[in-house]
Design a protein around this motif. Structure first.
Motif, short mmCIF file in Angstrom:
data_model
loop_
_atom_site.label_atom_id
_atom_site.label_comp_id
_atom_site.label_asym_id
_atom_site.label_seq_id
_atom_site.Cartn_x
_atom_site.Cartn_y
_atom_site.Cartn_z
N ASN A 1 1.09 -1.42 0.14
CA ASN A 1 -0.14 -0.07 -0.14
C ASN A 1 1.03 1.17 -0.52
O ASN A 1 0.96 2.31 -1.19
N HIS B 1 -1.75 12.29 1.21
CA HIS B 1 -2.40 10.77 1.55
C HIS B 1 -3.04 10.56 0.36
O HIS B 1 -3.75 10.03 0.46
N THR B 2 -3.77 11.71 -0.58
CA THR B 2 -4.95 11.48 -1.80
C THR B 2 -4.31 10.63 -2.82
O THR B 2 -3.26 11.32 -3.29
N ASP C 1 -6.98 2.96 -1.86
CA ASP C 1 -7.42 3.38 0.01
C ASP C 1 -7.58 2.38 0.43
O ASP C 1 -8.71 2.08 0.92
N ARG D 1 -7.28 1.94 3.55
CA ARG D 1 -7.26 3.28 4.49
C ARG D 1 -5.68 2.14 6.44
O ARG D 1 -6.80 2.40 7.55
N TYR D 2 -4.82 2.26 5.83
CA TYR D 2 -4.25 2.56 7.08
C TYR D 2 -3.74 4.01 8.21
O TYR D 2 -3.88 4.88 7.44
N SER D 3 -3.09 3.55 8.63
CA SER D 3 -2.90 4.72 9.37
C SER D 3 -1.20 5.78 8.67
O SER D 3 -0.75 4.28 8.33
N GLU D 4 -0.96 6.07 8.17
CA GLU D 4 0.37 6.47 7.31
C GLU D 4 0.78 7.69 7.54
O GLU D 4 0.25 8.92 7.53
N ASP E 1 3.04 2.59 5.79
CA ASP E 1 1.73 2.43 6.84
C ASP E 1 1.85 1.37 7.27
O ASP E 1 2.44 0.76 8.13
#
Length: 194
Positions: free
Chosen positions: A108, A124-125, A131, A133-136, A192
């Protein structure tokens, strides 16, 4: 002769009293050392995050106290309130478990890094990457893992301290880091967390 003796005394004293990471600490933090397809920067990034998590007080002493400038940025961190808050937080933090490399968040992170390497965007887009949906975290312009991690941990001028929170979040156990070229900043690193 007196100057030479004084110089040798100072040099010898610094060698004796300069404390550094032990081989055991580095081995515990270097959880991605055997992942052959990761770059040196990717492995260093994971190791430095883990050093801060496993040994927060030592991280302050060995890495943070004398760290006063992010490369390629003109800010002086010696009086930074963000650096001061990080020192306070790490000195109060109980040791956390080390993050281990995981291929799913790595893929990812790699997708976003490749995308931004081509289109030059930041943030982050995602336009073509799914997407997940990890914390990134994303870093720009850093040439080694230590500087990437310092950029995230200090989080200068980012009031929500989101990068720092991701690095030090107790519930995270896995990480994927991917480094890429970037047309505007030369380099980027994406992490990520799971």
């Amino acid at each position: 002769m007196k100057k030479l003796i004084l110089f040798l005394f100072i040099l010898f004293s610094n060698l004796i009293f300069a404390q550094k990471w032990t081989a055991k600490q580095l081995a515990e933090a270097n959880t991605a050392k055997d992942i052959t397809f990761l770059s040196k920067i990717e492995k260093e990034t994971i190791m430095y995050i883990n050093l801060a998590r496993l040994y927060p007080k030592d991280f302050v002493k060995f890495e943070l106290e004398d760290y006063n400038a992010l490369p390629k940025y003109k800010n002086d961190l010696s009086k930074s309130t963000y650096k001061a808050s990080l020192i306070k937080e790490l000195n109060a933090l109980k040791p956390l478990s080390a993050l281990v490399f995981d291929k799913v968040p790595y893929e990812n992170a790699k997708c976003l890094g490749k995308e931004q390497s081509k289109d030059g965007k930041t943030g982050h887009t995602r336009t073509t990457c799914k997407d997940a949906r990890y914390s990134e975290n994303v870093s720009y312009g850093m040439n080694n893992g230590k500087d990437v991690v310092m950029q995230w941990l200090i989080d200068e001028d980012l009031a929500n301290l989101g990068h720092r929170k991701n690095c030090l979040k107790h519930s995270f156990t896995k990480i994927g880091v991917s480094e890429h070229s970037h047309p505007q900043f030369e380099t980027s690193s994406v992490a990520d967390f799971l």
